[in-house]
Motif scaffolding. Structure first.
Motif, PDB file in Angstrom:
ATOM      1  N   ALA A 262      97.961 -22.599  -5.477  1.00 19.01           N
ATOM      2  CA  ALA A 262      97.606 -23.862  -6.132  1.00 19.01           C
ATOM      3  C   ALA A 262      97.827 -25.053  -5.208  1.00 19.01           C
ATOM      4  CB  ALA A 262      98.439 -24.034  -7.408  1.00 19.01           C
ATOM      5  N   TRP A 263      98.654 -24.867  -4.171  1.00 16.47           N
ATOM      6  CA  TRP A 263      99.005 -25.965  -3.261  1.00 16.47           C
ATOM      7  C   TRP A 263      98.224 -25.939  -1.954  1.00 16.47           C
ATOM      8  CZ3 TRP A 263     101.480 -29.597  -5.599  1.00 16.47           C
ATOM      9  CH2 TRP A 263     102.468 -29.322  -6.556  1.00 16.47           C
ATOM     10  N   LYS A 264      97.261 -25.036  -1.818  1.00 17.70           N
ATOM     11  CA  LYS A 264      96.603 -24.864  -0.526  1.00 17.70           C
ATOM     12  C   LYS A 264      96.041 -26.173   0.025  1.00 17.70           C
ATOM     13  CE  LYS A 264      93.147 -22.052   1.897  1.00 17.70           C
ATOM     14  NZ  LYS A 264      92.341 -23.139   2.474  1.00 17.70           N
ATOM     15  N   GLY A 265      95.262 -26.888  -0.777  1.00 23.04           N
ATOM     16  CA  GLY A 265      94.671 -28.137  -0.300  1.00 23.04           C
ATOM     17  C   GLY A 265      95.718 -29.176   0.025  1.00 23.04           C
ATOM     18  N   ALA A 266      96.718 -29.326  -0.841  1.00 26.59           N
ATOM     19  CA  ALA A 266      97.777 -30.300  -0.603  1.00 26.59           C
ATOM     20  C   ALA A 266      98.604 -29.916   0.614  1.00 26.59           C
ATOM     21  CB  ALA A 266      98.674 -30.412  -1.830  1.00 26.59           C
ATOM     22  N   GLY A 267      98.874 -28.626   0.771  1.00 26.41           N
ATOM     23  CA  GLY A 267      99.644 -28.162   1.924  1.00 26.41           C
ATOM     24  C   GLY A 267      98.934 -28.445   3.232  1.00 26.41           C
ATOM     25  N   GLU A 268      97.638 -28.199   3.265  1.00 24.71           N
ATOM     26  CA  GLU A 268      96.863 -28.471   4.483  1.00 24.71           C
ATOM     27  C   GLU A 268      96.873 -29.966   4.807  1.00 24.71           C
ATOM     28  OE1 GLU A 268      93.091 -26.847   3.463  1.00 24.71           O
ATOM     29  OE2 GLU A 268      93.571 -24.826   4.200  1.00 24.71           O
ATOM     30  N   THR A 269      96.713 -30.791   3.782  1.00 29.42           N
ATOM     31  CA  THR A 269      96.698 -32.239   4.002  1.00 29.42           C
ATOM     32  C   THR A 269      98.048 -32.734   4.497  1.00 29.42           C
ATOM     33  OG1 THR A 269      95.059 -32.462   2.233  1.00 29.42           O
ATOM     34  CG2 THR A 269      96.177 -34.466   2.948  1.00 29.42           C
ATOM     35  N   LEU A 270      99.123 -32.252   3.900  1.00 31.06           N
ATOM     36  CA  LEU A 270     100.465 -32.629   4.340  1.00 31.06           C
ATOM     37  C   LEU A 270     100.727 -32.152   5.762  1.00 31.06           C
ATOM     38  CD1 LEU A 270     102.358 -31.823   1.040  1.00 31.06           C
ATOM     39  CD2 LEU A 270     102.398 -34.047   2.184  1.00 31.06           C
ATOM     40  N   GLY A 271     100.291 -30.932   6.064  1.00 29.21           N
ATOM     41  CA  GLY A 271     100.473 -30.406   7.414  1.00 29.21           C
ATOM     42  C   GLY A 271      99.726 -31.230   8.446  1.00 29.21           C
ATOM     43  N   ASN A 272      98.507 -31.624   8.128  1.00 24.75           N
ATOM     44  CA  ASN A 272      97.723 -32.452   9.049  1.00 24.75           C
ATOM     45  C   ASN A 272      98.336 -33.830   9.244  1.00 24.75           C
ATOM     46  OD1 ASN A 272      95.804 -30.444   9.450  1.00 24.75           O
ATOM     47  ND2 ASN A 272      94.517 -31.128   7.765  1.00 24.75           N
ATOM     48  N   ALA A 273      99.141 -34.263   8.263  1.00 26.98           N
ATOM     49  CA  ALA A 273      99.787 -35.577   8.352  1.00 26.98           C
ATOM     50  C   ALA A 273     101.110 -35.522   9.112  1.00 26.98           C
ATOM     51  CB  ALA A 273     100.014 -36.144   6.959  1.00 26.98           C
ATOM     52  N   GLY A 274     101.503 -34.332   9.582  1.00 25.17           N
ATOM     53  CA  GLY A 274     102.712 -34.207  10.390  1.00 25.17           C
ATOM     54  C   GLY A 274     103.910 -33.629   9.680  1.00 25.17           C
ATOM     55  N   TYR A 275     103.747 -33.280   8.392  1.00 23.37           N
ATOM     56  CA  TYR A 275     104.865 -32.699   7.642  1.00 23.37           C
ATOM     57  C   TYR A 275     104.850 -31.180   7.753  1.00 23.37           C
ATOM     58  CZ  TYR A 275     105.454 -37.335   5.672  1.00 23.37           C
ATOM     59  OH  TYR A 275     105.669 -38.676   5.535  1.00 23.37           O
ATOM     60  N   HIS A 276     106.000 -30.563   7.510  1.00 21.61           N
ATOM     61  CA  HIS A 276     106.101 -29.107   7.469  1.00 21.61           C
ATOM     62  C   HIS A 276     106.068 -28.709   6.001  1.00 21.61           C
ATOM     63  CE1 HIS A 276     108.586 -25.222   8.287  1.00 21.61           C
ATOM     64  NE2 HIS A 276     107.282 -24.976   8.247  1.00 21.61           N
ATOM     65  N   ALA A 277     104.897 -28.381   5.499  1.00 18.50           N
ATOM     66  CA  ALA A 277     104.714 -28.072   4.086  1.00 18.50           C
ATOM     67  C   ALA A 277     104.893 -26.572   3.859  1.00 18.50           C
ATOM     68  CB  ALA A 277     103.326 -28.515   3.622  1.00 18.50           C
ATOM     69  N   VAL A 278     105.637 -26.238   2.816  1.00 19.10           N
ATOM     70  CA  VAL A 278     105.902 -24.839   2.479  1.00 19.10           C
ATOM     71  C   VAL A 278     105.700 -24.656   0.981  1.00 19.10           C
ATOM     72  CG1 VAL A 278     107.627 -23.012   2.397  1.00 19.10           C
ATOM     73  CG2 VAL A 278     107.573 -24.576   4.342  1.00 19.10           C
ATOM     74  N   ALA A 279     104.865 -23.708   0.609  1.00 19.21           N
ATOM     75  CA  ALA A 279     104.663 -23.357  -0.797  1.00 19.21           C
ATOM     76  C   ALA A 279     105.055 -21.898  -0.972  1.00 19.21           C
ATOM     77  CB  ALA A 279     103.203 -23.568  -1.201  1.00 19.21           C
ATOM     78  N   PHE A 280     105.818 -21.615  -2.017  1.00 14.21           N
ATOM     79  CA  PHE A 280     106.211 -20.223  -2.243  1.00 14.21           C
ATOM     80  C   PHE A 280     105.986 -19.819  -3.696  1.00 14.21           C
ATOM     81  CE2 PHE A 280     110.159 -22.562  -3.069  1.00 14.21           C
ATOM     82  CZ  PHE A 280     110.703 -21.907  -4.166  1.00 14.21           C
ATOM     83  N   ASP A 281     105.737 -18.514  -3.883  1.00 11.37           N
ATOM     84  CA  ASP A 281     105.576 -17.958  -5.220  1.00 11.37           C
ATOM     85  C   ASP A 281     106.946 -17.831  -5.873  1.00 11.37           C
ATOM     86  OD1 ASP A 281     102.818 -17.658  -5.018  1.00 11.37           O
ATOM     87  OD2 ASP A 281     102.957 -15.617  -4.231  1.00 11.37           O
ATOM     88  N   ALA A 282     107.083 -18.378  -7.067  1.00 12.69           N
ATOM     89  CA  ALA A 282     108.332 -18.209  -7.810  1.00 12.69           C
ATOM     90  C   ALA A 282     108.536 -16.735  -8.143  1.00 12.69           C
ATOM     91  CB  ALA A 282     108.285 -19.036  -9.088  1.00 12.69           C
ATOM     92  N   ARG A 283     109.780 -16.355  -8.348  1.00 18.03           N
ATOM     93  CA  ARG A 283     110.047 -14.960  -8.738  1.00 18.03           C
ATOM     94  C   ARG A 283     109.211 -14.598  -9.968  1.00 18.03           C
ATOM     95  NH1 ARG A 283     115.950 -13.817 -10.193  1.00 18.03           N
ATOM     96  NH2 ARG A 283     116.303 -14.668  -8.122  1.00 18.03           N
TER      97      ARG A 283
END
Length: 271
Positions: free
Chosen positions: A28-49
């Protein structure tokens, strides 16, 4: 307990941990993660247990305290110091408890369509969606129909391949939701009223930069619920994303990601 995750951006950049809502996955975070990564942040999304590709837990180990523990373990494994926590719905609750009860020190908090006060009707619709077809779906077309009925404002996908991330193909040849069905029935001994009171008390202790993002079409977090949180936490900033429902990032990732990055550039700028 194995936790599955994806990362984007520079590992040396500020760590942003993205936690999805109940019934969702890290995808669900793929687009947001890519955008944050391109902006210089280290974005991490993980599946909850109990979700996606992460391990399932015993039925009595899906409570909020276990999920806070998972969050802390992920942050420690990544070596993050004062991470930025971004949580949608269930993930927002985990973030709020982790920070408000001083289990984790964070640099900033972004709550996505989540606050201590939510609308019972919207919460009921989520439970009904997650409970349908326990025997499984015969085809991906049936899966698409179920999602379209729950999210009528979204255009239906032309190709159904992407839906494979939302389901798992069982040994019975049927498609089942990707989450552990035991999760809904064994989350914790804490009832909903106690959990909401816990979130409210956690919000009383927020002293870090906070952004609340609400979907303008959401039936889970109403404008009244958002304003109640803002009265409780007057230092928090607020963005209302029009044409987006409860799953804000999936509905309008362009506005969502831009709003979050604008907030973070002021609070936790990239070096």
């Amino acid at each position: 307990m194995t936790i599955a995750g994806d990362t984007w951006g520079d590992p040396n950049g500020p760590l942003v941990v993205l936690q999805h809502g109940g019934g969702q996955t890290r995808h669900a975070w793929k687009g947001a993660g890519e955008t944050l990564g391109n902006a210089g942040y280290h974005a991490v999304a993980f599946d909850a247990r109990g979700h996606g590709d992460s391990d399932w837990a015993p039925p009595d180990e899906y409570g909020h305290d276990y999920m806070v523990g998972d969050l802390i373990a992920v942050v420690e494994a990544l070596g993050g110091q004062q991470p930025i926590l971004v949580g949608a719905s269930m993930g927002g609750g985990v973030s709020l408890v982790a920070i408000g009860e001083k289990h984790l020190e964070a640099a900033a908090l972004v709550l996505v369509d989540m606050a201590p006060r939510i609308e019972p009707e919207g919460s009921r619709r989520i439970r009904e969606f997650m409970s349908q077809k326990p025997e499984g779906f015969d085809t991906l077309e049936e899966v698409a129909e179920a999602i379209a009925n729950y999210l009528p404002h979204r255009p239906r996908p032309r190709k159904l391949d992407g839906l494979a991330k939302n389901v798992r193909l069982g040994a019975d040849g049927k498609y089942h939701w990707h989450w552990d069905p035991a999760r809904r029935f064994g989350r914790s001994n804490e009832n909903e009223a106690e959990y909401r009171a816990r979130l409210h008390e956690s919000a009383n202790h927020l002293d870090l930069p906070t952004l609340l993002v609400r979907g303008g079409l959401s039936d889970v977090l109403s404008e009244e619920g958002a304003q109640s949180f803002l009265e409780q936490c007057p230092h928090a900033e607020y963005v209302n994303v029009g044409n987006a429902a409860h799953m804000v990032a999936g509905d309008r990732n362009d506005i969502f990601a831009t709003s979050v990055i604008e907030f973070l550039h002021r609070i936790v700028p990239v070096r």
